[in-house]
Every structure is written in C-alpha cells, then in structure tokens.
Design a protein around this motif. Structure first.
Motif, mmCIF file in Angstrom:
data_model
loop_
_atom_site.group_PDB
_atom_site.id
_atom_site.type_symbol
_atom_site.label_atom_id
_atom_site.label_comp_id
_atom_site.label_asym_id
_atom_site.label_seq_id
_atom_site.Cartn_x
_atom_site.Cartn_y
_atom_site.Cartn_z
ATOM 1 N N ILE A 63 40.012 43.670 39.234
ATOM 2 C CA ILE A 63 40.507 43.932 37.882
ATOM 3 C C ILE A 63 40.015 42.837 36.955
ATOM 4 C CG2 ILE A 63 42.656 42.615 37.984
ATOM 5 C CD1 ILE A 63 42.266 46.179 36.534
ATOM 6 N N TYR A 64 39.948 43.151 35.664
ATOM 7 C CA TYR A 64 39.628 42.133 34.664
ATOM 8 C C TYR A 64 40.795 41.971 33.715
ATOM 9 C CZ TYR A 64 37.427 39.461 30.977
ATOM 10 O OH TYR A 64 37.145 38.483 30.061
ATOM 11 N N GLY A 65 41.251 40.707 33.567
ATOM 12 C CA GLY A 65 42.262 40.359 32.579
ATOM 13 C C GLY A 65 41.624 39.364 31.633
ATOM 14 N N PHE A 68 37.827 37.936 35.951
ATOM 15 C CA PHE A 68 37.760 38.900 37.037
ATOM 16 C C PHE A 68 38.564 38.370 38.214
ATOM 17 C CE2 PHE A 68 33.807 39.681 34.699
ATOM 18 C CZ PHE A 68 33.821 41.063 34.582
ATOM 19 N N VAL A 69 39.375 39.226 38.824
ATOM 20 C CA VAL A 69 40.109 38.868 40.029
ATOM 21 C C VAL A 69 39.903 39.980 41.051
ATOM 22 C CG1 VAL A 69 42.343 38.325 41.064
ATOM 23 C CG2 VAL A 69 41.839 37.580 38.729
ATOM 24 N N GLY A 75 44.377 38.220 52.876
ATOM 25 C CA GLY A 75 44.828 37.391 51.771
ATOM 26 C C GLY A 75 43.744 36.819 50.889
ATOM 27 N N ILE A 76 42.543 37.365 50.944
ATOM 28 C CA ILE A 76 41.467 36.812 50.123
ATOM 29 C C ILE A 76 41.632 37.216 48.666
ATOM 30 C CG2 ILE A 76 39.884 38.730 50.543
ATOM 31 C CD1 ILE A 76 37.606 36.682 50.384
ATOM 32 N N VAL A 77 41.475 36.244 47.764
ATOM 33 C CA VAL A 77 41.441 36.458 46.320
ATOM 34 C C VAL A 77 40.249 35.677 45.791
ATOM 35 C CG1 VAL A 77 42.610 36.151 44.111
ATOM 36 C CG2 VAL A 77 43.938 36.711 46.162
ATOM 37 N N MET A 78 39.444 36.296 44.957
ATOM 38 C CA MET A 78 38.324 35.589 44.336
ATOM 39 C C MET A 78 38.391 35.770 42.827
ATOM 40 S SD MET A 78 35.115 35.866 46.974
ATOM 41 C CE MET A 78 34.418 34.348 46.317
ATOM 42 N N VAL A 79 38.140 34.682 42.102
ATOM 43 C CA VAL A 79 38.312 34.647 40.654
ATOM 44 C C VAL A 79 37.006 34.225 39.990
ATOM 45 C CG1 VAL A 79 39.644 33.668 38.749
ATOM 46 C CG2 VAL A 79 40.731 34.037 40.981
ATOM 47 N N SER A 80 36.662 34.891 38.894
ATOM 48 C CA SER A 80 35.442 34.552 38.172
ATOM 49 C C SER A 80 35.621 34.777 36.681
ATOM 50 C CB SER A 80 34.274 35.415 38.668
ATOM 51 O OG SER A 80 33.101 35.174 37.904
ATOM 52 N N GLU A 87 35.381 31.740 42.502
ATOM 53 C CA GLU A 87 36.215 30.756 43.182
ATOM 54 C C GLU A 87 37.085 31.490 44.200
ATOM 55 O OE1 GLU A 87 38.777 26.946 41.723
ATOM 56 O OE2 GLU A 87 39.180 28.846 40.719
ATOM 57 N N LYS A 88 37.056 31.022 45.436
ATOM 58 C CA LYS A 88 37.737 31.700 46.530
ATOM 59 C C LYS A 88 39.125 31.106 46.757
ATOM 60 C CE LYS A 88 36.985 33.024 51.372
ATOM 61 N NZ LYS A 88 36.062 32.866 52.535
ATOM 62 N N ILE A 89 40.138 31.999 46.810
ATOM 63 C CA ILE A 89 41.530 31.601 46.995
ATOM 64 C C ILE A 89 42.051 32.207 48.297
ATOM 65 C CG2 ILE A 89 43.816 31.519 45.916
ATOM 66 C CD1 ILE A 89 41.581 30.329 44.207
ATOM 67 N N ASP A 90 42.909 31.483 48.995
ATOM 68 C CA ASP A 90 43.525 31.999 50.210
ATOM 69 C C ASP A 90 45.033 31.976 50.036
ATOM 70 O OD1 ASP A 90 43.840 30.746 53.638
ATOM 71 O OD2 ASP A 90 44.269 32.719 52.774
ATOM 72 N N ILE A 91 45.660 33.139 50.011
ATOM 73 C CA ILE A 91 47.121 33.189 49.871
ATOM 74 C C ILE A 91 47.809 33.578 51.170
ATOM 75 C CG2 ILE A 91 46.973 33.677 47.407
ATOM 76 C CD1 ILE A 91 47.740 36.548 47.976
ATOM 77 N N GLY A 92 47.059 33.493 52.294
ATOM 78 C CA GLY A 92 47.662 33.730 53.601
ATOM 79 C C GLY A 92 47.054 34.921 54.310
#
Length: 397
Positions: A63-65, A68-69, A75-80, A87-92
């Motif tokens: 999605i774009y807010g 971009f997410v 649990g992978i989340v990536m943000v740009s 940027e790679k995020i790990d929430i579990g």
C-alpha cells in the motif's frame, strides 16, 4: 468488545542492510510485489524495473500512504519513500501478514491468528487485540467504520481501529477482499461470493454466475472492479459484467494516473484506461505477482480561497486573510489529491454550510456523492463534472 494490548508499542528490529539503488529524479510510481521477494516498479504502468529486495520471503500485499509499505510471510515489512530504496522491518516470524491499508494517517495490517497492528510510519507497530483467532485477509474504511474480512466468513467492525466487534455471518467462506464506494461495502471471496453492506454489520449475498475465487476488489473511477480468473466490473456492486479473461490467474488491482493495472500469478499484468478494454503488459518477471499499489494519488488537505480578485480555487495553503475578505479560506477539503486538486474519494465543508462527501475528478464532484445545501436540503446520487444528475429522483428533504 476487544481492547488494545497493554504493551502499547512494539519496536521491531530493522535490518541494517537497506537496498540502495541510484536514482536521480524521483517520480510517482506503481509498485508490484510477489513471491520470492519480488518487487517491481514502473512510472507509467508499461515499462517495469526489478528492484532488489534482499529477501526470498513471499510478499502478500502493498500500500502507499506517505510511503510504500509492503508486507508478507514471517512478519516481514518493507518500507520505501521512492520505491527504489527499501528498509526491511521484522515484527516477528510468527505473524504472517495478508492485508494492509492506509486510513486516517495510519497503516493497518492484518494476518493469521486474528492479527491486527497499526503504525504511523510503517516502522513502529502497535499490536491490537482482535478478539478472534481466524485468518484476517483484508481491511478497509468507509462511512466512519473499519471493516476486516477473512477466513470462515469472519467480519470485524470498528469505529476507531482499536476496539473490534465480530459480526456473525451465515456465509462461511474465505473472504479475500473488501472495499467501500457509493455508500456501500463490497466484499469478495471464494466460490464466487460477493457480499454487500451499508454499515458493515448486515450483509446480503449477491447472485453471480461465477464460482471463481475472487482475490481483490477496488472502487475507482465510478465503478467496482474485482479480479479472479477474469476481470469483472459493476457500477453499484449488484450486477457484474465479465470484461477480460486472465492469462493465468489475477491477484491484485490498483488505479492511479487514470490507469487501472492488474497483476497476474504468471508474472504478467493487464492495464486499462476505463476498466472495460484491457491490454496485456509484459513485466519481465517470472515470479508470481500478488498485489499492486501506486503513489499517483496522495491524501491531503486543500483550502477553497482566492488570491486578490481572482477566481476561487483549491490551494494547498490557507492563504492570507487580507487577500480573502478577512478570512483565511471559505472551505476545506480532506481526501485524495492529484495535481493539487480533489481527485478520488474525499469531502469538503464550506463556511456557508455546504457539505459534500463522495467522488471527485480533476477538482470537481464526479461519480457518486452526498451533498448538503446551504439551507439544509440534501442530495444523494450521481455527479458529472461538478453538476448533479437525477435531481428530482435523488433529492430529499
């Protein structure tokens, strides 16, 4: 009624190897995500570029807010910010994420075991107790209500995004998508199921000639579009027309820059200006493509004012009171914006009492909307380039 978990904020670990690629002129983009860490971007919906994600995990939605997410398995989340550097995020690893939306300045994601989380920036996430253990597949917002759909016909509703209520539904199928338009929620799922609701609580099943697995749905350009083994369109969500058969199996759809783009599991895509006539698009990918979004339409605030003795127009800033008859502005718009004009879903309020909520195109009411006159009279119905249609049929007092 569920409650926010007491551990109010989870600060996930950030992988210290962001993907960096050279880019000189940032442009608005379409972004596709898919299996095996696939990320593609395009500035026109025709020519696609593969972006290195540094992960082999499967992405499930994007999605774009304000950025971009993208979300996915384990649990992978990536943000740009620009669709190039991620940027790679790990929430579990225990959280398998399936759906994401951006509403009211927050990202909301849903997943397995009743998982719900929200974030203002895509990096710091607050976990929310849904009160259920079902798989949750998609989330949307409309008419002041959040709606989540998932496996076994589960539907959750909330007014604030924190406290959720489960709705008992007799249709025990997997619901993969939900959207809001023309004052109704429309949810789609397996076995050709399409459900409609005005409030998110009471749902009616629509009769369709398809037994397909519907995977995604949007409302844009004054129509609903859902995808499966083909592309289907509907004006009001009740009667559906089959428009284009899939080359493989269709999985996601977006609308931006006056273009619909649909993703296909076979690695290709389709595009259309009107949602009726479609063209094949070669992306160059051999991986399964799952979901798509775009950054062409932004959410923001505009002000109805004039400069000196000029015409009234929408502006990004409130203006100088000395140039506006002693007032900073005479009206305020909140919603989707394109080229600094209302475009998409939004609403405005004027100081003289006028109010409108609904569809816009190029700065004018266009599509379906709810209007309140200065004297309190109301109109609900279709608009065409700023003018009401069907006045006698739809006006009420």
């Amino acid at each position: 009624k569920s409650e926010v978990i007491q551990t109010s904020k989870v600060v996930p670990s950030i992988v210290q190897e962001p993907v960096v690629q050279n880019i000189h002129n940032y442009k608005k983009s379409y972004v596709i995500v898919g299996r095996n860490g696939t990320i593609l971007n395009s500035h026109d919906g025709k020519d696609w570029k593969k972006i290195i994600s540094n992960t082999n995990l499967n992405f499930t939605d994007v999605i774009y807010g304000n950025e971009f997410v993208s979300i996915g398995n384990k649990g992978i989340v990536m943000v740009s910010k620009d669709s190039y550097k991620w940027e790679k995020i790990d929430i579990g690893e225990g959280h398998w994420l399936y759906g994401i939306t951006y509403q009211n300045n927050n990202y909301y994601t849903v997943g397995n075991n009743g998982f719900i989380a929200k974030s203002t920036n895509g990096i710091d996430w607050e976990f929310i107790n849904s009160g259920v253990n079902d798989e949750l597949w998609d989330i949307t917002f409309g008419n002041g209500v959040f709606v989540i759909v998932g496996r076994n016909g589960v539907i959750l509703v909330s007014k604030n995004g924190d406290d959720w209520e489960k709705i008992n539904l007799e249709h025990k199928v997997v619901l993969h998508g939900v959207t809001f338009g023309k004052d109704i929620f429309v949810s789609v799922g397996e076995n050709g199921v399409i459900l409609l609701s005005s409030d998110g609580r009471i749902w009616t099943k629509q009769v369709t000639q398809s037994s397909a697995k519907f995977t995604d749905i949007i409302y844009a350009n004054n129509k609903f579009i859902t995808v499966s083994d083909a592309i289907y369109t509907s004006k009001f969500g009740r009667i559906w027309t089959r428009r284009k058969n899939a080359n493989g199996f269709l999985t996601g759809i977006t609308y931006g820059n006056d273009l619909f783009v649909v993703t296909d599991l076979n690695g290709s895509a389709l595009s259309s200006k009107d949602g009726i006539l479609w063209k094949d698009v070669i992306t160059g990918s051999k991986n399964h493509l799952v979901k798509i979004t775009n950054s062409f339409v932004n959410t923001g605030v505009l002000f109805w004012r004039r400069i000196g003795f000029g015409d009234w127009q929408w502006y990004l800033d409130q203006g100088d009171p000395s140039d506006n008859m002693g007032l900073t502005y005479l009206g305020k718009y909140e919603g989707l914006i394109k080229n600094n004009l209302p475009h998409g879903k939004g609403k405005y309020s004027m100081l003289d009492g006028r109010f409108y909520e609904g569809d816009f195109k190029n700065g004018k009411e266009h599509g379906y909307g709810y209007y309140i006159f200065k004297n309190g009279d109301k109109y609900v119905g279709e608009w065409n380039k700023g003018k009401r249609t069907g006045v006698l049929r739809n006006a009420y007092f």
